[in-house]
Design a protein around this motif. Structure first.
Motif, PDB file in Angstrom:
ATOM      1  N   UNK A 128       0.841  -1.208   0.000  1.00  0.00           N
ATOM      2  CA  UNK A 128       0.000   0.000   0.000  1.00  0.00           C
ATOM      3  C   UNK A 128       0.873   1.255   0.000  1.00  0.00           C
ATOM      4  N   UNK A 129       1.959   1.210   0.754  1.00  0.00           N
ATOM      5  CA  UNK A 129       2.860   2.368   0.820  1.00  0.00           C
ATOM      6  C   UNK A 129       3.474   2.635  -0.557  1.00  0.00           C
ATOM      7  N   UNK A 130       3.845   1.561  -1.238  1.00  0.00           N
ATOM      8  CA  UNK A 130       4.468   1.740  -2.564  1.00  0.00           C
ATOM      9  C   UNK A 130       3.462   2.286  -3.574  1.00  0.00           C
ATOM     10  N   UNK A 131       2.248   1.828  -3.474  1.00  0.00           N
ATOM     11  CA  UNK A 131       1.185   2.356  -4.352  1.00  0.00           C
ATOM     12  C   UNK A 131       1.049   3.877  -4.141  1.00  0.00           C
ATOM     13  N   UNK A 132       1.020   4.281  -2.878  1.00  0.00           N
ATOM     14  CA  UNK A 132       0.845   5.706  -2.558  1.00  0.00           C
ATOM     15  C   UNK A 132       2.074   6.525  -2.968  1.00  0.00           C
ATOM     16  N   UNK A 133       3.260   5.977  -2.683  1.00  0.00           N
ATOM     17  CA  UNK A 133       4.496   6.689  -3.023  1.00  0.00           C
ATOM     18  C   UNK A 133       4.576   6.914  -4.535  1.00  0.00           C
ATOM     19  N   UNK A 134       4.177   5.919  -5.299  1.00  0.00           N
ATOM     20  CA  UNK A 134       4.229   6.038  -6.748  1.00  0.00           C
ATOM     21  C   UNK A 134       3.214   7.093  -7.232  1.00  0.00           C
ATOM     22  N   UNK A 135       2.041   7.119  -6.604  1.00  0.00           N
ATOM     23  CA  UNK A 135       1.030   8.144  -6.936  1.00  0.00           C
ATOM     24  C   UNK A 135       1.587   9.551  -6.654  1.00  0.00           C
TER      25      UNK A 135
END
Ligand SMILES: NC(=O)c1ccc[n+]([C@@H]2O[C@H](COP(=O)([O-])OP(=O)(O)OC[C@H]3O[C@@H](n4cnc5c(N)ncnc54)[C@H](OP(=O)(O)O)[C@@H]3O)[C@@H](O)[C@H]2O)c1
Length: 282
Positions: A150-157
Motif C-alpha cells: 500500500x505504501x508503494x502504491x501511494x508513493x508512486x502516486x
C-alpha cells in the motif's frame, strides 16, 4: 539520540512541521470522560493527542484543548479517516465534520486509518487530504496500518504528481509485534513511525522479561515498553484513563535501556493484539 530525548523533544516531519516524540492515545476512552482524561494528560505534560473518528471522542479532545490555558499551537492533535469514509468525496466530508466536532481550525495530522476499500478509494482519500492540507485545514498527512504494497502504491502516486508527502505512518508496534520491514521502509525515507498499542493493549505487562529489566532501572513494565519504543525511534502513543498511570507513562525520560536489554526485547514475534490491515491485499 534516545538518551537526549526529553518530554519536550520533537521530530521534524517531511511536511516541515514538528511532532512531539511521545503522544497520548484516546482509543476506548468514552466520549463522556475524554475531556477530563485528556486534561489530565495535558496536566502531566503530554502535548500530543491521538484521536480518530472511529473513537467517537474528537469532541472531548477538542474540549480539553480549548479548556486548557495552552495555546493551540502548543498541542499536536491527530485524527484518522475511518474505513467508512474512504474515497475523495467521503473523506472531504469527514474532514469538515471532524474540524467541527473537535472545534478546531486545523488538525496537526490526519491519517488514513486503514488501507481498506481498494486503490481508487485509497488514492481518492489521499487527494482529499492533500487538498485540505493546501487549504490549511491539516498541517501534515499520513497513513496507518498500510502494508508495504500500500505504501508503494501511494508513493508512486505522489511521485507521479499526486501531491502531498507521507509525513507519518502509524502501526501496532511493541516487542511482541515485529513490523521492522514496514518501519524500516518508512525510516529510510524520513517518514516518522508512530507506535500504537505500545503497551500491547496491556496484555503483555506480566512478561517476566519486563519485570527483570524494570527491576534493573527501578521502572515499571509499562515504562520499559514505552522506553523501548522511544529508543527504536518510534513515537509511542500510550493510552490510559487512570491518572496514576498517565503520570507513570510520562515518566520515561530519566533512564536509558542498554543495548543488551534492547536485544532481550527483540523477540521477533508477530502477535497483533488488534486488527491487522497491513496484510489486506485488496
Ligand atoms: N491506528 C490504529 O489502528 C490504532 C489501533 C489501536 C490503537 N491506536 C492508538 O494507539 C493508542 C494506544 O493503543 P491502545 O489503547 O490499544 O493500547 P496501549 O496503550 O498499548 O494499552 C492500553 C492499556 O494498558 C493499560 N495501561 C496503560 N498504562 C498502564 C500502566 N502504566 N500500567 C498498567 N497498565 C497500563 C490501560 O489501562 P487503563 O486505561 O485502564 O489505565 C489500557 O488497558 C490508542 O489509544 C490509539 O490512540 C491506533
Amino acid at each position: 539520540m534516545a538518551s537526549k530525548l526529553t518530554f519536550e523533544s520533537k521530530h521534524k516531519l517531511l511536511s516541515g512541521h514538528e511532532i512531539p516524540a511521545i503522544g497520548f492515545g484516546v482509543y476506548m476512552i468514552s466520549p463522556s470522560t475524554t475531556d477530563k482524561v485528556v486534561q489530565e494528560a495535558l496536566k502531566v505534560g503530554f502535548r500530543h493527542v491521538d484521536s480518530a473518528i472511529m473513537y467517537g471522542n474528537e469532541k472531548g479532545c477538542g474540549a480539553a484543548l480549548n479548556a486548557s490555558s495552552l495555546d493551540r499551537s502548543e498541542i499536536f492533535l491527530t485524527t484518522k479517516i475511518p474505513p467508512g469514509s474512504m474515497g475523495y468525496k467521503s473523506t472531504k466530508q469527514a474532514i469538515a465534520r471532524s474540524l467541527k466536532d473537535a472545534n478546531t481550525e486545523y488538525f496537526d495530522l490526519i491519517l488514513i486509518h486503514a488501507p481498506y476499500g481498494g486503490q481508487e478509494s485509497r488514492l481518492g482519500s489521499w487527494k482529499a487530504l492533500v487538498e485540505a492540507q493546501s487549504a490549511g485545514q491539516i498541517r501534515s498527512i499520513g497513513v496507518s496500518n498500510y502494508g508495504i504494497h500500500h505504501l508503494e502504491e501511494l508513493q508512486s502516486y505522489i511521485e507521479n504528481g499526486g501531491g502531498g508527502e507521507i509525513s507519518v505512518g502509524q502501526w501496532e508496534l511493541h516487542p511482541w509485534l515485529d513490523h521492522s520491514d514496514i518501519a524500516g521502509w518508512c525510516q529510510e525515507r524520513g517518514i516518522i513511525v508512530e507506535a500504537y498499542s505500545p503497551l500491547a493493549h496491556g496484555e503483555r505487562l506480566d512478561e517476566p522479561v519486563l519485570a527483570a529489566i524494570g527491576k534493573k532501572y527501578g521502572k515499571s513494565p509499562a515504562q520499559v515498553m514505552i522506553r523501548w519504543s522511544l529508543q527504536m525511534g518510534f513515537v509511542p502513543l500510550p493510552k490510559s484513563k487512570t491518572p496514576r498511570r498517565i503520570a507513570e507513562n510520562a515518566d520515561v525520560f530519566d533512564f536509558e535501556l542498554d543495548e543488551e536489554d534492547m536485544a532481550r526485547l527483540d523477540t521477533g514475534e508477530y502477535a497483533p493484539t488488534d486488527w491487522d490491515p497491513t496484510v489486506d491485499m485488496d
